[in-house]
Motif scaffolding. Sequence first.
Motif, mmCIF file in Angstrom:
data_model
loop_
_atom_site.group_PDB
_atom_site.id
_atom_site.type_symbol
_atom_site.label_atom_id
_atom_site.label_comp_id
_atom_site.label_asym_id
_atom_site.label_seq_id
_atom_site.Cartn_x
_atom_site.Cartn_y
_atom_site.Cartn_z
ATOM 1 N N LEU A 22 0.455 -1.339 0.120
ATOM 2 C CA LEU A 22 0.194 -0.228 -0.306
ATOM 3 C C LEU A 22 0.818 1.325 0.144
ATOM 4 O O LEU A 22 1.649 1.365 1.205
ATOM 5 N N VAL A 23 0.512 2.119 -0.664
ATOM 6 C CA VAL A 23 2.239 3.295 -1.335
ATOM 7 C C VAL A 23 1.163 4.793 -1.020
ATOM 8 O O VAL A 23 0.011 4.300 -2.111
ATOM 9 N N ALA A 24 1.274 5.439 -0.477
ATOM 10 C CA ALA A 24 0.737 6.665 -0.723
ATOM 11 C C ALA A 24 1.111 7.966 -1.430
ATOM 12 O O ALA A 24 2.759 7.424 -1.595
ATOM 13 N N LYS A 25 0.922 8.359 -2.248
ATOM 14 C CA LYS A 25 1.864 9.236 -2.966
ATOM 15 C C LYS A 25 0.753 10.593 -3.008
ATOM 16 O O LYS A 25 -0.440 10.724 -3.385
ATOM 17 N N THR A 26 1.986 12.016 -3.191
ATOM 18 C CA THR A 26 1.694 13.417 -3.225
ATOM 19 C C THR A 26 1.985 13.884 -3.850
ATOM 20 O O THR A 26 3.222 13.962 -3.753
ATOM 21 N N LYS A 27 1.530 15.375 -4.632
ATOM 22 C CA LYS A 27 2.917 16.114 -5.464
ATOM 23 C C LYS A 27 1.790 17.570 -5.493
ATOM 24 O O LYS A 27 0.458 17.205 -5.460
ATOM 25 N N LEU A 28 2.768 18.287 -4.991
ATOM 26 C CA LEU A 28 2.349 19.379 -5.183
ATOM 27 C C LEU A 28 2.696 20.560 -6.594
ATOM 28 O O LEU A 28 4.213 20.121 -6.236
ATOM 29 N N THR A 29 1.825 20.864 -7.461
ATOM 30 C CA THR A 29 3.059 22.430 -8.108
ATOM 31 C C THR A 29 2.685 22.862 -8.683
ATOM 32 O O THR A 29 0.988 23.600 -8.216
ATOM 33 N N PHE A 30 3.622 24.355 -8.133
ATOM 34 C CA PHE A 30 3.511 25.641 -8.546
ATOM 35 C C PHE A 30 3.734 26.155 -9.598
ATOM 36 O O PHE A 30 5.289 25.566 -9.935
ATOM 37 N N THR A 31 2.950 26.541 -10.717
ATOM 38 C CA THR A 31 3.151 27.001 -12.785
ATOM 39 C C THR A 31 3.328 28.863 -12.032
ATOM 40 O O THR A 31 2.325 28.873 -11.869
#
Length: 267
Positions: A22-31
């Motif tokens: 069980l893997v959790a991934k989170t990503k935030l992107t600001f452009t």
Amino acid sequence: NKINRDVISFTPSLQYNILKNLVAKTKLTFTYKTDLPGYYSPSYLPVASINMTGGTAARTDWRQKKYLSETTLNYNFKKRGHNLELLGGFTAEKTITENAYMGGSGYIDDNLKYFNMAALKDKEGLSISSYYHIKTNMSVLARVNYSYKRRYYATVTMRADGASNFAKGKKWGYFPAAALRWSISNEKWLKHTHWLNDLSLRVSAGRSGNDAVASYQSLATLTAATSSWMFGNTRELSYVPSKLENSNLTWETTDSFNVGLNFAAFN
């Protein structure tokens, strides 16, 4: 005609193995993007010189900020030929776009180009416009992948997507899809047929959506103008309707149905 363009992008991400499978991934992107185009047509060009209209200039300041958040949870299970993959996720996005435009004709000093837009003898030759747009999107998604001994495959997906540029009560769209595959060449009774590389039957059906519509198209809008009404000898500022309301504006959807046979032989 010159454009100065700057782009800054920042993407931190985090992955956490909650359990073995069980893997959790989170990503935030600001452009952050900026475009600064400048255009100038000098007064000595043939048409402008003959008509004595002077130079023509235009200047634009365009800026955009985009915030994107993506979070997914992935689970894998393998046992005795069974392979199961579960995925769930949530995404949110916000885009802010600003634009300011100035254009004019009748410039006398060609050396100034588009760097002094106010250097006009007659201000009637100057036009100014601007806008400020905000668009938000959200998505909830789920996917199930299953396979058994490289012979039978099944995929089921579901998305719920929301977009702010649609009419009230019609901002969300729902997009299911499913696919099946039978890898016939991996069956026991064909496994030793060495000249056959692939023989498989596929069937799928699904719905996809398109939200490529400019912001605020569902709303009735007004435009500011000084050329619509005269009171005495003065053209007063007025607001006039420019677009009717479209309360039915929603997702464009496409349904797809596919049946296919894969065949490959002799390498």
